[in-house]
Design a protein around this motif. Structure first.
Motif, PDB file in Angstrom:
ATOM      1  N   GLN A 171      -4.211  15.062   2.224  1.00 43.29           N
ATOM      2  CA  GLN A 171      -3.758  13.753   2.665  1.00 43.29           C
ATOM      3  C   GLN A 171      -4.417  12.687   1.778  1.00 43.29           C
ATOM      4  O   GLN A 171      -5.567  12.847   1.371  1.00 43.29           O
ATOM      5  CB  GLN A 171      -4.108  13.502   4.135  1.00 43.29           C
ATOM      6  CG  GLN A 171      -3.346  14.392   5.089  1.00 43.29           C
ATOM      7  CD  GLN A 171      -1.837  14.175   5.004  1.00 43.29           C
ATOM      8  OE1 GLN A 171      -1.344  13.060   5.011  1.00 43.29           O
ATOM      9  NE2 GLN A 171      -1.100  15.275   4.894  1.00 43.29           N
ATOM     10  N   PRO A 172      -3.693  11.621   1.497  1.00 46.46           N
ATOM     11  CA  PRO A 172      -4.250  10.569   0.641  1.00 46.46           C
ATOM     12  C   PRO A 172      -5.370   9.796   1.328  1.00 46.46           C
ATOM     13  O   PRO A 172      -5.441   9.772   2.563  1.00 46.46           O
ATOM     14  CB  PRO A 172      -3.053   9.663   0.368  1.00 46.46           C
ATOM     15  CG  PRO A 172      -2.093   9.916   1.470  1.00 46.46           C
ATOM     16  CD  PRO A 172      -2.332  11.329   1.926  1.00 46.46           C
ATOM     17  N   ILE A 173      -6.227   9.174   0.529  1.00 43.97           N
ATOM     18  CA  ILE A 173      -7.313   8.368   1.080  1.00 43.97           C
ATOM     19  C   ILE A 173      -6.825   6.974   1.473  1.00 43.97           C
ATOM     20  O   ILE A 173      -7.622   6.132   1.867  1.00 43.97           O
ATOM     21  CB  ILE A 173      -8.508   8.276   0.101  1.00 43.97           C
ATOM     22  CG1 ILE A 173      -8.100   7.626  -1.224  1.00 43.97           C
ATOM     23  CG2 ILE A 173      -9.126   9.639  -0.106  1.00 43.97           C
ATOM     24  CD1 ILE A 173      -9.272   7.339  -2.149  1.00 43.97           C
ATOM     25  N   GLY A 205      -4.398   1.859  -8.881  1.00 43.61           N
ATOM     26  CA  GLY A 205      -3.201   2.573  -8.445  1.00 43.61           C
ATOM     27  C   GLY A 205      -1.961   2.147  -9.194  1.00 43.61           C
ATOM     28  O   GLY A 205      -1.130   2.962  -9.549  1.00 43.61           O
ATOM     29  N   ILE A 206      -1.853   0.863  -9.430  1.00 40.38           N
ATOM     30  CA  ILE A 206      -0.667   0.340 -10.131  1.00 40.38           C
ATOM     31  C   ILE A 206      -0.684   0.771 -11.598  1.00 40.38           C
ATOM     32  O   ILE A 206       0.372   1.036 -12.171  1.00 40.38           O
ATOM     33  CB  ILE A 206      -0.599  -1.196  -9.995  1.00 40.38           C
ATOM     34  CG1 ILE A 206      -0.481  -1.587  -8.517  1.00 40.38           C
ATOM     35  CG2 ILE A 206       0.524  -1.787 -10.806  1.00 40.38           C
ATOM     36  CD1 ILE A 206       0.663  -0.926  -7.765  1.00 40.38           C
ATOM     37  N   TRP A 213       0.823  -1.207   0.000  1.00 41.70           N
ATOM     38  CA  TRP A 213       0.000   0.000   0.000  1.00 41.70           C
ATOM     39  C   TRP A 213       0.854   1.253   0.000  1.00 41.70           C
ATOM     40  O   TRP A 213       0.468   2.277  -0.555  1.00 41.70           O
ATOM     41  CB  TRP A 213      -0.983  -0.006   1.171  1.00 41.70           C
ATOM     42  CG  TRP A 213      -2.106  -0.950   0.890  1.00 41.70           C
ATOM     43  CD1 TRP A 213      -2.296  -2.172   1.449  1.00 41.70           C
ATOM     44  CD2 TRP A 213      -3.149  -0.785  -0.074  1.00 41.70           C
ATOM     45  NE1 TRP A 213      -3.404  -2.763   0.894  1.00 41.70           N
ATOM     46  CE2 TRP A 213      -3.951  -1.937  -0.034  1.00 41.70           C
ATOM     47  CE3 TRP A 213      -3.495   0.234  -0.966  1.00 41.70           C
ATOM     48  CZ2 TRP A 213      -5.070  -2.107  -0.849  1.00 41.70           C
ATOM     49  CZ3 TRP A 213      -4.606   0.068  -1.776  1.00 41.70           C
ATOM     50  CH2 TRP A 213      -5.379  -1.087  -1.720  1.00 41.70           C
ATOM     51  N   SER A 214       2.033   1.178   0.574  1.00 40.27           N
ATOM     52  CA  SER A 214       2.947   2.314   0.534  1.00 40.27           C
ATOM     53  C   SER A 214       3.378   2.577  -0.907  1.00 40.27           C
ATOM     54  O   SER A 214       3.400   3.719  -1.372  1.00 40.27           O
ATOM     55  CB  SER A 214       4.162   2.034   1.417  1.00 40.27           C
ATOM     56  OG  SER A 214       5.065   3.092   1.350  1.00 40.27           O
ATOM     57  N   SER A 215       3.698   1.512  -1.637  1.00 37.33           N
ATOM     58  CA  SER A 215       4.057   1.639  -3.064  1.00 37.33           C
ATOM     59  C   SER A 215       2.862   2.152  -3.856  1.00 37.33           C
ATOM     60  O   SER A 215       3.001   2.995  -4.737  1.00 37.33           O
ATOM     61  CB  SER A 215       4.503   0.295  -3.635  1.00 37.33           C
ATOM     62  OG  SER A 215       5.640  -0.158  -2.976  1.00 37.33           O
ATOM     63  N   TRP A 216       1.685   1.631  -3.521  1.00 40.99           N
ATOM     64  CA  TRP A 216       0.461   2.043  -4.200  1.00 40.99           C
ATOM     65  C   TRP A 216       0.243   3.537  -3.984  1.00 40.99           C
ATOM     66  O   TRP A 216      -0.056   4.269  -4.917  1.00 40.99           O
ATOM     67  CB  TRP A 216      -0.715   1.245  -3.637  1.00 40.99           C
ATOM     68  CG  TRP A 216      -2.044   1.609  -4.210  1.00 40.99           C
ATOM     69  CD1 TRP A 216      -2.629   1.060  -5.307  1.00 40.99           C
ATOM     70  CD2 TRP A 216      -2.952   2.598  -3.732  1.00 40.99           C
ATOM     71  NE1 TRP A 216      -3.846   1.644  -5.534  1.00 40.99           N
ATOM     72  CE2 TRP A 216      -4.070   2.595  -4.580  1.00 40.99           C
ATOM     73  CE3 TRP A 216      -2.931   3.486  -2.671  1.00 40.99           C
ATOM     74  CZ2 TRP A 216      -5.156   3.437  -4.400  1.00 40.99           C
ATOM     75  CZ3 TRP A 216      -4.009   4.343  -2.493  1.00 40.99           C
ATOM     76  CH2 TRP A 216      -5.107   4.304  -3.359  1.00 40.99           C
ATOM     77  N   GLN A 217       0.398   3.981  -2.743  1.00 42.13           N
ATOM     78  CA  GLN A 217       0.202   5.402  -2.428  1.00 42.13           C
ATOM     79  C   GLN A 217       1.147   6.274  -3.236  1.00 42.13           C
ATOM     80  O   GLN A 217       0.751   7.308  -3.770  1.00 42.13           O
ATOM     81  CB  GLN A 217       0.409   5.632  -0.931  1.00 42.13           C
ATOM     82  CG  GLN A 217       0.217   7.074  -0.518  1.00 42.13           C
ATOM     83  CD  GLN A 217       0.248   7.223   0.989  1.00 42.13           C
ATOM     84  OE1 GLN A 217      -0.554   6.627   1.689  1.00 42.13           O
ATOM     85  NE2 GLN A 217       1.168   8.020   1.480  1.00 42.13           N
ATOM     86  N   LYS A 218       2.398   5.861  -3.365  1.00 43.04           N
ATOM     87  CA  LYS A 218       3.375   6.643  -4.122  1.00 43.04           C
ATOM     88  C   LYS A 218       3.061   6.651  -5.612  1.00 43.04           C
ATOM     89  O   LYS A 218       3.421   7.591  -6.311  1.00 43.04           O
ATOM     90  CB  LYS A 218       4.777   6.123  -3.855  1.00 43.04           C
ATOM     91  CG  LYS A 218       5.235   6.444  -2.439  1.00 43.04           C
ATOM     92  CD  LYS A 218       6.570   5.838  -2.117  1.00 43.04           C
ATOM     93  CE  LYS A 218       6.899   6.121  -0.659  1.00 43.04           C
ATOM     94  NZ  LYS A 218       7.941   5.277  -0.141  1.00 43.04           N
ATOM     95  N   ALA A 219       2.383   5.613  -6.090  1.00 40.10           N
ATOM     96  CA  ALA A 219       1.987   5.577  -7.496  1.00 40.10           C
ATOM     97  C   ALA A 219       0.804   6.505  -7.766  1.00 40.10           C
ATOM     98  O   ALA A 219       0.679   7.071  -8.848  1.00 40.10           O
ATOM     99  CB  ALA A 219       1.617   4.149  -7.907  1.00 40.10           C
TER     100      ALA A 219
END
Length: 118
Positions: A88-90, A115-116, A6-12
Motif C-alpha cells: 500500500q502507498p504511504i 512525486g510530480i 494527492w490522488s494524481s500524486w499517488q498515481k505518479a
C-alpha cells in the motif's frame, strides 16, 4: 492541496495492481527520498503517536503503533515497512500528517514536487 491532487500524486509515484488491489512504487528511489524527508522533519513523538492512533487516513491502513510512544523516527520507519509489506502507498500516512497539522508547507511542497517529477 486537495484530495484529487494527492490522488494524481499517488498515481505518479505508484502503480496500481487492480487484481490484488495493491500498489507498487514506480521508482523506489523516489519513495526513499520521500521517506527521508519525513524522517528528517523532526516530528514531535507524542503528537505523531496521537495522529497514528486517531487520524482516519492512517487508521485505514490498520497499522498498530503499539501502546507506548516510540521515537518518531522509529514510528515512521515501522509505518513505512508496514505499507511496503501490504503493498500500500504511504499516501495515507502523508495525508494523515498533513490533515493533523504535523507537516510544514515547505515539507509538503518538497514531497509533492518529488512525486510530480517522477
Amino acid at each position: 492541496m486537495i484530495k484529487s491532487d494527492w490522488s494524481s500524486w499517488q498515481k505518479a509515484v505508484y502503480k496500481e495492481i487492480k487484481k490484488s488491489n495493491t500498489w507498487v512504487p514506480r521508482n523506489e528511489k523516489t519513495i526513499e527520498k520521500i521517506e527521508g524527508i519525513l524522517l528528517k522533519s523532526n516530528l514531535n513523538p507524542d503528537m505523531l503517536y496521537t495522529v497514528f492512533r486517531s487520524n482516519p487516513d492512517i487508521l485505514d491502513l490498520n497499522f498498530n503503533p503499539g501502546k507506548k510512544v516510540p521515537h518518531s523516527e522509529d514510528l515512521l520507519k515501522s509505518a513505512f515497512m508496514f505499507c511496503k509489506g501490504i503493498c500500500q502507498p504511504i499516501t495515507n500516512i502523508i495525508t494523515g500528517l498533513i490533515k493533523s497539522g504535523c507537516l510544514t508547507q515547505k515539507t509538503i511542497n518538497k514531497i509533492y514536487s518529488l512525486g510530480i517529477k517522477s
